[in-house]
Write a protein that holds these residues in place. Structure first.
Motif, short mmCIF file in Angstrom:
data_model
loop_
_atom_site.label_atom_id
_atom_site.label_comp_id
_atom_site.label_asym_id
_atom_site.label_seq_id
_atom_site.Cartn_x
_atom_site.Cartn_y
_atom_site.Cartn_z
N HIS A 45 0.83 -1.20 0.00
CA HIS A 45 0.00 0.00 0.00
C HIS A 45 0.87 1.26 0.00
O HIS A 45 1.98 1.26 0.54
CB HIS A 45 -0.89 0.04 1.23
N PRO A 46 0.33 2.35 -0.53
CA PRO A 46 1.03 3.63 -0.43
C PRO A 46 0.93 4.16 1.00
O PRO A 46 0.12 3.66 1.80
CB PRO A 46 0.27 4.53 -1.40
N PRO A 47 1.70 5.19 1.33
CA PRO A 47 1.55 5.79 2.65
C PRO A 47 0.14 6.30 2.88
O PRO A 47 -0.60 6.60 1.93
CB PRO A 47 2.56 6.95 2.62
N ASP A 48 -0.23 6.43 4.14
CA ASP A 48 -1.51 7.00 4.54
C ASP A 48 -1.68 8.38 3.88
O ASP A 48 -0.72 9.14 3.79
CB ASP A 48 -1.53 7.12 6.07
N GLU A 49 -2.88 8.67 3.44
CA GLU A 49 -3.16 9.96 2.78
C GLU A 49 -2.73 11.14 3.64
O GLU A 49 -2.24 12.16 3.13
CB GLU A 49 -4.65 10.10 2.48
N ARG A 50 -2.91 11.03 4.95
CA ARG A 50 -2.54 12.13 5.84
C ARG A 50 -1.03 12.29 5.93
O ARG A 50 -0.52 13.41 6.04
CB ARG A 50 -3.16 11.91 7.22
N ALA A 51 -0.29 11.19 5.86
CA ALA A 51 1.17 11.27 5.85
C ALA A 51 1.65 11.91 4.55
O ALA A 51 2.55 12.76 4.56
CB ALA A 51 1.79 9.88 6.02
#
Length: 151
Positions: free
Chosen positions: A44-50
């Motif tokens: 998965h990509p990093p968390d949207e907030r990160a």
């Protein structure tokens, strides 16, 4: 750089340290990567907030993908930096006896003391910003260590 899921703290740390090393003209002296001790977000990509937090500071981490800490990492890297004491414990247990890598706390190795980077995953954008600031401060210390060849 290692955290639980490789979607918040460790990808932020990877991106920040890469950027700070590049700004200091030291990016050829260090290879930076990140990984997870857990396996719930692999690929998965990093968390949207990160991603958003890093972008506010001019750092793009959107292309990163979560991966698990591999046994080979303990030989391929000189230092494995962990976001918190639980991750540090897990990483040290996994380290093969013959591996040469140092396994340390990120903030401690960056000169900020034996403190954890709090996991912002269940928090707000303010929590991501707090984690970013801690990581960025540690990155400054790490850049200085690389500059002096202390790793």
């Amino acid at each position: 750089m290692v955290c639980l899921g490789n979607i918040c703290r460790s990808p932020t740390a990877e991106g920040v340290l890469r950027a700070r090393l590049q700004q200091a003209g030291l990016d050829e002296r260090a290879r930076v990567d990140s990984a997870a001790t857990g396996n719930s977000h692999l690929g998965h990509p990093p968390d949207e907030r990160a991603i958003a937090c890093a972008a506010r500071h001019g750092i793009d981490i959107s292309a990163q993908r979560a991966r698990r800490l591999a046994l080979e990492d303990f030989d391929e890297f000189d230092v494995i930096l962990c976001a918190d004491r639980t991750i540090l414990h897990d990483a040290r247990i996994r380290k093969p006896r013959t591996a040469h890598a140092q396994v340390e706390l990120l903030l401690d190795w960056g000169g900020l003391g034996k403190k954890d980077v709090p996991d912002p995953y269940t928090g707000s954008s303010r929590d991501f910003e707090h984690a970013f600031k801690l990581i960025d401060a540690a990155a400054s210390g790490i850049v200085e260590r690389v500059r002096q060849g202390r790793f």
